[in-house]
Design a protein around this motif. Structure first.
Motif, PDB file in Angstrom:
ATOM      1  N   SER A   1       0.948  -1.289  -0.059  1.00  0.00           N
ATOM      2  CA  SER A   1      -0.012  -0.073  -0.100  1.00  0.00           C
ATOM      3  C   SER A   1       0.746   1.195   0.012  1.00  0.00           C
ATOM      4  O   SER A   1       1.813   1.150   0.433  1.00  0.00           O
ATOM      5  CB  SER A   1      -1.097  -0.121   1.363  1.00  0.00           C
ATOM      6  OG  SER A   1      -1.764  -1.194   1.366  1.00  0.00           O
ATOM      7  N   CYS A   2       0.193   2.268  -0.637  1.00  0.00           N
ATOM      8  CA  CYS A   2       1.102   3.669  -0.441  1.00  0.00           C
ATOM      9  C   CYS A   2      -0.070   4.557  -0.491  1.00  0.00           C
ATOM     10  O   CYS A   2      -0.791   5.008  -1.192  1.00  0.00           O
ATOM     11  CB  CYS A   2       1.962   3.804  -1.945  1.00  0.00           C
ATOM     12  SG  CYS A   2       2.805   5.385  -2.295  1.00  0.00           S
ATOM     13  N   ALA A   3       0.040   5.452   0.688  1.00  0.00           N
ATOM     14  CA  ALA A   3      -0.837   6.534   1.107  1.00  0.00           C
ATOM     15  C   ALA A   3      -0.167   7.916   0.674  1.00  0.00           C
ATOM     16  O   ALA A   3       1.092   8.025   1.053  1.00  0.00           O
ATOM     17  CB  ALA A   3      -1.051   6.354   2.229  1.00  0.00           C
TER      18      ALA A   3
ATOM     19  N   SER B   1      -0.074  12.132   0.632  1.00  0.00           N
ATOM     20  CA  SER B   1      -0.613  13.096   1.599  1.00  0.00           C
ATOM     21  C   SER B   1       0.220  14.566   1.193  1.00  0.00           C
ATOM     22  O   SER B   1       1.056  14.404   0.585  1.00  0.00           O
ATOM     23  CB  SER B   1      -0.391  12.991   2.931  1.00  0.00           C
ATOM     24  OG  SER B   1       0.681  12.814   3.349  1.00  0.00           O
TER      25      SER B   1
ATOM     26  N   LYS C   1      -9.013   8.025  -0.786  1.00  0.00           N
ATOM     27  CA  LYS C   1      -7.822   7.817   0.047  1.00  0.00           C
ATOM     28  C   LYS C   1      -6.460   8.220  -0.432  1.00  0.00           C
ATOM     29  O   LYS C   1      -5.577   8.065   0.350  1.00  0.00           O
ATOM     30  CB  LYS C   1      -7.853   6.429   0.919  1.00  0.00           C
ATOM     31  CG  LYS C   1      -9.153   5.937   1.323  1.00  0.00           C
ATOM     32  CD  LYS C   1      -8.896   4.668   1.998  1.00  0.00           C
ATOM     33  CE  LYS C   1     -10.342   4.167   2.648  1.00  0.00           C
ATOM     34  NZ  LYS C   1     -10.130   2.779   3.138  1.00  0.00           N
ATOM     35  N   ASN C   2      -6.439   8.606  -1.644  1.00  0.00           N
ATOM     36  CA  ASN C   2      -5.049   9.094  -2.293  1.00  0.00           C
ATOM     37  C   ASN C   2      -4.197   7.690  -2.117  1.00  0.00           C
ATOM     38  O   ASN C   2      -2.988   7.887  -1.808  1.00  0.00           O
ATOM     39  CB  ASN C   2      -4.433  10.361  -1.831  1.00  0.00           C
ATOM     40  CG  ASN C   2      -5.468  11.371  -2.274  1.00  0.00           C
ATOM     41  OD1 ASN C   2      -5.792  11.420  -3.478  1.00  0.00           O
ATOM     42  ND2 ASN C   2      -5.787  12.276  -1.425  1.00  0.00           N
ATOM     43  N   THR C   3      -4.699   6.609  -2.400  1.00  0.00           N
ATOM     44  CA  THR C   3      -3.849   5.379  -1.808  1.00  0.00           C
ATOM     45  C   THR C   3      -3.836   4.611  -3.093  1.00  0.00           C
ATOM     46  O   THR C   3      -4.917   4.223  -3.793  1.00  0.00           O
ATOM     47  CB  THR C   3      -4.459   4.633  -0.791  1.00  0.00           C
ATOM     48  OG1 THR C   3      -4.429   5.576   0.561  1.00  0.00           O
ATOM     49  CG2 THR C   3      -3.663   3.386  -0.400  1.00  0.00           C
TER      50      THR C   3
ATOM     51  N   TYR D   1      -2.291   0.613  -4.473  1.00  0.00           N
ATOM     52  CA  TYR D   1      -2.074  -0.788  -3.895  1.00  0.00           C
ATOM     53  C   TYR D   1      -1.535  -1.606  -4.793  1.00  0.00           C
ATOM     54  O   TYR D   1      -1.621  -1.184  -6.119  1.00  0.00           O
ATOM     55  CB  TYR D   1      -3.400  -1.572  -3.302  1.00  0.00           C
ATOM     56  CG  TYR D   1      -4.287  -0.993  -2.373  1.00  0.00           C
ATOM     57  CD1 TYR D   1      -5.419   0.006  -2.893  1.00  0.00           C
ATOM     58  CD2 TYR D   1      -4.048  -0.924  -1.027  1.00  0.00           C
ATOM     59  CE1 TYR D   1      -6.087   0.760  -2.040  1.00  0.00           C
ATOM     60  CE2 TYR D   1      -4.713   0.059  -0.248  1.00  0.00           C
ATOM     61  CZ  TYR D   1      -5.597   0.798  -0.612  1.00  0.00           C
ATOM     62  OH  TYR D   1      -6.583   1.609   0.131  1.00  0.00           O
TER      63      TYR D   1
ATOM     64  N   ARG E   1      -6.372   1.382  -7.111  1.00  0.00           N
ATOM     65  CA  ARG E   1      -6.034   2.665  -6.303  1.00  0.00           C
ATOM     66  C   ARG E   1      -7.523   3.051  -5.694  1.00  0.00           C
ATOM     67  O   ARG E   1      -8.635   2.756  -6.299  1.00  0.00           O
ATOM     68  CB  ARG E   1      -5.581   3.593  -7.111  1.00  0.00           C
ATOM     69  CG  ARG E   1      -6.487   4.436  -8.300  1.00  0.00           C
ATOM     70  CD  ARG E   1      -5.686   5.222  -9.245  1.00  0.00           C
ATOM     71  NE  ARG E   1      -5.553   6.575  -8.628  1.00  0.00           N
ATOM     72  CZ  ARG E   1      -4.856   7.547  -8.971  1.00  0.00           C
ATOM     73  NH1 ARG E   1      -3.972   7.314  -9.977  1.00  0.00           N
ATOM     74  NH2 ARG E   1      -4.685   8.554  -8.463  1.00  0.00           N
TER      75      ARG E   1
END
Length: 119
Positions: A21-23, A25, A75-77, A79, A71
């Motif tokens: 996962s990559c979030a 911000s 959540k601006n994430t 996977y 994605r």
């Protein structure tokens, strides 16, 4: 600035699965592509997979049929589901976000997460 925080790496046996996962911000722009790259010891960083905001995907030939990128824009994430892992998938995996504003592109990288495939 954009901060990318990866998670989900680790040690797995050949044939196993992992989910990265990559979030993101910070200064998020709507026009963007997110992706995963990897770098094995002694090798150059290479593309694994990318996904646009409207879910257009691109994969390296070496992972097609085994890895799935997805994605969650809310959540601006991003996977990366990795199945049927092989020892040659062992590498540090890096999240990337490229976004555009005013005709200019901006690239951001996470610090990386280690994936080791070994029995």
């Amino acid at each position: 600035q954009v901060q990318l925080v990866e998670s989900g790496g680790g040690l797995v046996q050949p044939g196993g699965s992992l989910r990265l996962s990559c979030a993101a911000s910070g200064s998020i722009f709507s026009i963007n592509i997110m992706g995963w790259y990897r770098q094995a010891p002694g090798k150059e960083r290479e593309l694994v997979a990318t996904i646009s905001r409207d879910n257009i995907t691109n994969y390296a030939d070496s992972v097609k049929g085994r890895f799935t990128i997805s994605r969650d824009n809310a959540k601006n994430t991003v996977y990366l589901q990795m199945n049927s892992l092989k020892p040659e998938d062992t590498a540090d995996y890096y999240c990337n976000r490229r976004q555009w504003l005013g005709g200019r592109s901006y690239d951001y990288w996470g610090r990386g997460t280690q994936v080791t495939v070994s029995s």
